[in-house]
Design a protein around this motif. Structure first.
Motif, short mmCIF file in Angstrom:
data_model
loop_
_atom_site.label_atom_id
_atom_site.label_comp_id
_atom_site.label_asym_id
_atom_site.label_seq_id
_atom_site.Cartn_x
_atom_site.Cartn_y
_atom_site.Cartn_z
N THR A 121 0.85 -1.18 0.00
CA THR A 121 0.00 0.00 0.00
C THR A 121 0.89 1.23 0.00
OG1 THR A 121 -0.15 0.25 2.40
CG2 THR A 121 -1.73 -1.26 1.34
N ILE A 122 0.28 2.38 0.17
CA ILE A 122 1.04 3.62 0.22
C ILE A 122 1.88 3.72 1.48
CG2 ILE A 122 -0.74 4.98 1.39
CD1 ILE A 122 -0.07 7.25 -0.56
N HIS A 123 1.58 2.87 2.47
CA HIS A 123 2.23 2.96 3.78
C HIS A 123 3.56 2.20 3.77
CE1 HIS A 123 -2.24 2.78 4.20
NE2 HIS A 123 -2.01 3.94 4.80
N PRO A 124 4.67 2.84 4.09
CA PRO A 124 5.95 2.12 4.13
C PRO A 124 5.92 0.89 5.03
CG PRO A 124 6.33 4.49 4.19
CD PRO A 124 4.85 4.30 4.31
N GLY A 125 5.15 0.97 6.12
CA GLY A 125 5.07 -0.19 7.01
C GLY A 125 4.49 -1.42 6.36
N SER A 126 3.66 -1.24 5.32
CA SER A 126 3.11 -2.41 4.63
C SER A 126 4.18 -3.12 3.82
CB SER A 126 1.96 -1.97 3.71
OG SER A 126 2.43 -1.26 2.58
N VAL A 127 5.17 -2.37 3.35
CA VAL A 127 6.29 -2.97 2.63
C VAL A 127 7.18 -3.73 3.61
CG1 VAL A 127 8.24 -2.51 1.09
CG2 VAL A 127 6.20 -1.07 0.98
N ASP A 128 7.49 -3.09 4.72
CA ASP A 128 8.29 -3.76 5.75
C ASP A 128 7.63 -5.06 6.19
OD1 ASP A 128 10.23 -1.72 5.78
OD2 ASP A 128 9.16 -0.60 7.33
N ALA A 129 6.32 -5.04 6.37
CA ALA A 129 5.60 -6.22 6.86
C ALA A 129 5.77 -7.41 5.91
CB ALA A 129 4.13 -5.89 7.05
N LEU A 130 5.64 -7.14 4.61
CA LEU A 130 5.76 -8.25 3.65
C LEU A 130 7.19 -8.77 3.58
CD1 LEU A 130 4.18 -9.98 1.62
CD2 LEU A 130 5.00 -8.45 -0.16
N PHE A 131 8.15 -7.87 3.47
CA PHE A 131 9.55 -8.31 3.37
C PHE A 131 9.98 -9.03 4.65
CE2 PHE A 131 10.55 -5.04 -0.07
CZ PHE A 131 10.73 -6.00 -1.06
N GLU A 132 9.55 -8.55 5.82
CA GLU A 132 9.91 -9.21 7.07
C GLU A 132 9.29 -10.60 7.14
OE1 GLU A 132 8.55 -6.40 9.94
OE2 GLU A 132 10.26 -5.03 9.64
N GLY A 133 8.02 -10.73 6.74
CA GLY A 133 7.39 -12.05 6.75
C GLY A 133 8.05 -13.01 5.79
N ALA A 134 8.43 -12.51 4.61
CA ALA A 134 9.13 -13.36 3.64
C ALA A 134 10.50 -13.76 4.15
CB ALA A 134 9.25 -12.62 2.31
N GLU A 135 11.19 -12.85 4.79
CA GLU A 135 12.51 -13.15 5.34
C GLU A 135 12.43 -14.25 6.39
OE1 GLU A 135 16.15 -10.26 6.40
OE2 GLU A 135 14.45 -10.04 7.77
N GLN A 136 11.42 -14.20 7.22
CA GLN A 136 11.24 -15.23 8.25
C GLN A 136 11.03 -16.61 7.63
OE1 GLN A 136 7.92 -13.75 10.51
NE2 GLN A 136 9.07 -11.96 11.26
N ARG A 137 10.43 -16.65 6.46
CA ARG A 137 10.13 -17.93 5.80
C ARG A 137 11.20 -18.31 4.77
NH1 ARG A 137 5.87 -15.14 7.31
NH2 ARG A 137 3.97 -16.19 8.05
N GLY A 138 12.15 -17.43 4.52
CA GLY A 138 13.19 -17.70 3.53
C GLY A 138 12.75 -17.51 2.10
N MET A 139 11.65 -16.80 1.88
CA MET A 139 11.06 -16.69 0.54
C MET A 139 11.71 -15.58 -0.29
SD MET A 139 7.04 -17.07 1.61
CE MET A 139 6.41 -17.05 -0.07
N ALA A 140 11.82 -15.83 -1.59
CA ALA A 140 12.27 -14.81 -2.55
C ALA A 140 11.07 -14.00 -2.99
CB ALA A 140 12.93 -15.49 -3.76
N VAL A 141 11.04 -12.72 -2.60
CA VAL A 141 9.87 -11.88 -2.82
C VAL A 141 10.27 -10.57 -3.48
CG1 VAL A 141 8.17 -10.46 -1.58
CG2 VAL A 141 8.39 -12.88 -1.05
N VAL A 142 9.42 -10.10 -4.38
CA VAL A 142 9.53 -8.78 -4.99
C VAL A 142 8.37 -7.94 -4.47
CG1 VAL A 142 9.41 -7.47 -7.14
CG2 VAL A 142 10.60 -9.68 -7.09
N ALA A 143 8.64 -6.70 -4.05
CA ALA A 143 7.56 -5.86 -3.55
C ALA A 143 7.97 -4.39 -3.61
CB ALA A 143 7.20 -6.24 -2.11
N GLY A 144 6.96 -3.52 -3.47
CA GLY A 144 7.23 -2.09 -3.43
C GLY A 144 6.04 -1.33 -2.90
N LYS A 145 6.31 -0.14 -2.41
CA LYS A 145 5.27 0.78 -1.95
C LYS A 145 4.45 1.25 -3.14
CE LYS A 145 5.17 5.72 -1.03
NZ LYS A 145 4.13 6.19 -0.14
N THR A 146 3.13 1.09 -3.07
CA THR A 146 2.25 1.57 -4.13
C THR A 146 2.10 3.08 -4.02
OG1 THR A 146 1.06 -0.52 -4.22
CG2 THR A 146 -0.06 1.40 -5.09
#
Length: 432
Positions: free
Chosen positions: A136-161
């Protein structure tokens, strides 16, 4: 010594693009074969895997099941998880009625964290190990996804909308804050672990030319990042773009004129393309992403998969959660097959599986890491039970050959068909 894992079963292998060469030359299934994992990587495939395993390897018996790369979802909106399958709207009404109110809720970091983790767990349940998501527009929403992916070891692409017009005030930034927030997030996450950042304007109608120019400048400063957006999803959307950008040659030109066109660009939907747009996308090597369940659910149109892919256009496949009505790449492949049939083309199972794995990985410029089962690549793996429910089992029992056994799972399978999921060499689902 690092523990080795030997997976036994049918193994899917790619040696080329099945849309630009005969599918049976590009894709094959090694029946009753093996895959060897050591640490986070694939060590060997086929008989070489059995030979290299050694006596101490842990055996995972998936006899009769299909071992393939983890699915790669090339275009999604994780913030829309909770409102997936919302009834009855065209794109613009659907955004205003469902999407924007839900995205506002992710301004709460705790809620963003909960949705990010819920989403990642859901896609893993469906065999998807990598995603490219708008936040979403909120930087915290980007952090949330990348942090969750990092915990699971997942390769993720994401960005602030990013949006600075034609959206609720609570979801608007400015050209400057879009640049500043995106730059800070890119600096924090891009290349950290398995995270890749994508500069992310939602689409031209919700960004002023000033904002698109600012994001184009940011991408030019960081050309190894990706850029993701939407393109030519619905006819009325295209007319809206023409009204907002009267000097643009076409929809794609709104991005091209603002520095948002390039080989590392990823353009979702791309249904109603002009001949010039088709030529330019192919010329620069940009990727388009087929979102079949979304395209039918919101009534957008019939993507020309076979025409574009045969012409060597880079094409990925995606659920487009939550415009798409499923988290499952199996259901997404089935929808891609059905749409192609409506266009008079029959897509083979080999082509669908390639599109959902290696094809999408190539669209995300991660084909040297994920999407294929080959030595040295990441051990991101999905194992499919080809007889997961009685309806599929009775059809598979009648199969004349292995491809005949695989196709019913593509057409009728769901998360119950996912027997095991490995991410970065770790079994996160199943793994017996």
């Amino acid at each position: 010594m690092t523990l080795r894992h030997l997976l036994l079963g049918h193994v899917l292998q790619f040696s080329g693009n099945p849309f630009t060469m005969p599918w049976d030359s590009a894709v094959r299934i090694l029946e009753n074969s093996a895959l060897l994992i050591e640490g986070t990587q694939i060590l060997a495939v086929g008989e070489a895997a059995r030979t290299a395993a050694g006596p101490d390897a842990q055996i995972h018996d998936h006899t009769g099941q299909l071992i393939l790369p983890g699915f790669v979802d090339a275009h999604a909106h994780y913030p829309q998880t909770a409102m997936i399958a919302s009834w009855g709207k065209r794109l613009i009404d659907w955004l205003n009625t469902y999407t924007f109110p839900e995205e506002i809720r992710l301004g709460d970091p705790a809620y963003a964290n909960a949705i990010a983790n819920r989403y990642l767990d859901l896609v893993l349940d469906h065999g998807t190990t990598s995603v490219a998501s708008f936040c979403t527009i909120h930087p915290g929403s980007v952090d949330a996804l990348f942090e969750g992916a990092e915990q699971r070891g997942m390769a993720v692409v994401a960005g602030k909308t990013c949006m600075d017009r034609n959206a609720p005030d609570a979801l608007q930034d400015t050209a400057q804050t879009a640049y500043d927030d995106s730059k800070a997030l890119l600096t924090r996450w891009h290349g950290t672990g398995r995270a890749i950042y994508a500069v992310t304007p939602r689409f031209s109608p919700t960004s002023t030319p000033e904002q698109l120019h600012a994001l184009g400048a940011l991408w030019a400063e960081h050309p190894d990042a990706l850029m993701q957006t939407h393109l030519s999803e619905q006819v009325d959307e295209i007319a809206w773009v023409q009204d907002l950008y009267p000097d643009a040659r076409d929809y794609l030109d709104t991005y091209e004129a603002t520095g948002l066109m390039g080989a590392r660009g990823i353009y979702g939907h791309a249904i109603h393309l002009t001949p010039r747009e088709i030529d330019r996308l192919r010329e620069v090597g940009a990727a388009v992403v087929h979102c079949p369940t979304s395209n039918t659910f919101i009534g957008s149109g019939l993507f020309d998969l076979m025409g574009l892919a045969r012409a060597d256009q880079v094409v990925g496949l995606a659920t487009d959660t939550g415009g798409g009505s499923s988290f499952s790449m199996l259901r997404t492949m089935a929808a891609a097959y059905e749409i192609a049939q409506l266009r008079g083309e029959a897509v083979h199972a080999a082509q669908l599986l390639w599109l959902a794995t290696a094809g999408s990985a190539a669209a995300l410029h991660r084909g040297d890491e994920i999407g294929t089962l080959a030595p040295g690549l990441a051990a991101d793996i999905c194992v499919l039970d080809l007889a997961s429910i009685p309806a599929i089992a009775q059809r598979a029992h009648e199969a004349a050959h292995v491809w005949d056994a695989v196709f019913p799972t593509i057409m009728m399978g769901d998360d119950r068909a996912v027997a095991s999921v490995w991410v970065n060499g770790q079994p996160l689902r199943g793994g017996n």
